[in-house]
Design a protein around this motif. Structure first.
Motif, PDB file in Angstrom:
ATOM      1  N   PHE A  13       0.839  -1.195   0.000  1.00 57.15           N
ATOM      2  CA  PHE A  13       0.000   0.000   0.000  1.00 57.15           C
ATOM      3  C   PHE A  13       0.872   1.241   0.000  1.00 57.15           C
ATOM      4  O   PHE A  13       2.055   1.190   0.300  1.00 57.15           O
ATOM      5  CB  PHE A  13      -0.952   0.008   1.203  1.00 57.15           C
ATOM      6  N   GLN A  17      -2.815   5.726   2.699  1.00 54.81           N
ATOM      7  CA  GLN A  17      -4.031   5.062   2.223  1.00 54.81           C
ATOM      8  C   GLN A  17      -4.782   4.436   3.382  1.00 54.81           C
ATOM      9  O   GLN A  17      -4.184   3.946   4.341  1.00 54.81           O
ATOM     10  CB  GLN A  17      -3.699   3.934   1.236  1.00 54.81           C
ATOM     11  N   ALA A  21      -8.892   1.729   0.729  1.00 54.62           N
ATOM     12  CA  ALA A  21      -8.241   2.213  -0.489  1.00 54.62           C
ATOM     13  C   ALA A  21      -7.180   1.228  -0.961  1.00 54.62           C
ATOM     14  O   ALA A  21      -7.032   1.003  -2.164  1.00 54.62           O
ATOM     15  CB  ALA A  21      -7.618   3.581  -0.248  1.00 54.62           C
ATOM     16  N   ALA A  22      -6.446   0.626  -0.036  1.00 57.88           N
ATOM     17  CA  ALA A  22      -5.434  -0.359  -0.408  1.00 57.88           C
ATOM     18  C   ALA A  22      -6.084  -1.576  -1.065  1.00 57.88           C
ATOM     19  O   ALA A  22      -5.584  -2.090  -2.065  1.00 57.88           O
ATOM     20  CB  ALA A  22      -4.632  -0.775   0.826  1.00 57.88           C
ATOM     21  N   VAL A  24      -9.093  -1.671  -2.638  1.00 60.44           N
ATOM     22  CA  VAL A  24      -9.658  -1.264  -3.924  1.00 60.44           C
ATOM     23  C   VAL A  24      -8.559  -1.061  -4.967  1.00 60.44           C
ATOM     24  O   VAL A  24      -8.734  -1.389  -6.139  1.00 60.44           O
ATOM     25  CB  VAL A  24     -10.539  -0.009  -3.760  1.00 60.44           C
ATOM     26  N   ALA A  25      -7.415  -0.554  -4.549  1.00 61.68           N
ATOM     27  CA  ALA A  25      -6.294  -0.326  -5.477  1.00 61.68           C
ATOM     28  C   ALA A  25      -5.807  -1.619  -6.117  1.00 61.68           C
ATOM     29  O   ALA A  25      -5.250  -1.604  -7.215  1.00 61.68           O
ATOM     30  CB  ALA A  25      -5.143   0.366  -4.763  1.00 61.68           C
ATOM     31  N   THR A  26      -6.056  -2.751  -5.457  1.00 62.44           N
ATOM     32  CA  THR A  26      -5.662  -4.045  -6.033  1.00 62.44           C
ATOM     33  C   THR A  26      -6.800  -4.680  -6.823  1.00 62.44           C
ATOM     34  O   THR A  26      -6.673  -5.798  -7.304  1.00 62.44           O
ATOM     35  CB  THR A  26      -5.222  -5.035  -4.932  1.00 62.44           C
TER      36      THR A  26
END
Length: 84
Positions: A13, A17, A21-22, A24-26
């Motif tokens: 991450f 974040q 958010a971490a 969702v970012a993946t």
């Protein structure tokens, strides 16, 4: 880059974040299900008003992933990790 542990697996991450958010970012948009109907849930409001993004953080359940800032070495467990 820092890492936290999600359901036993490392997840990189960016500093600052939230846990949500971490995730969702993946590409992970769901990590729990409703009691009735088992419909998928993840981030809905993103500001802590709803409770769709609940996770367990370092053994403390009922944490809203959108409000918890990710920390290096943090352990997060989602409902999807259980075999109910």
């Amino acid at each position: 880059m820092s890492e936290l542990i999600i359901d036993g697996k490392p997840l990189a991450f960016v500093e600052g974040q939230s846990v949500a958010a971490a995730l969702v970012a993946t590409g992970r948009v769901s990590w729990r299900a409703t009691r009735a109907g088992h419909r998928p849930r993840g981030v809905f409001c993103g500001i802590g008003v709803c409770f769709d993004c609940l996770v367990t953080v370092d053994g403390v359940g009922g944490q809203r992933a959108c409000l918890v800032t990710a920390r290096d070495g943090m352990t997060v467990t989602t409902e999807e990790s259980t075999d109910e």
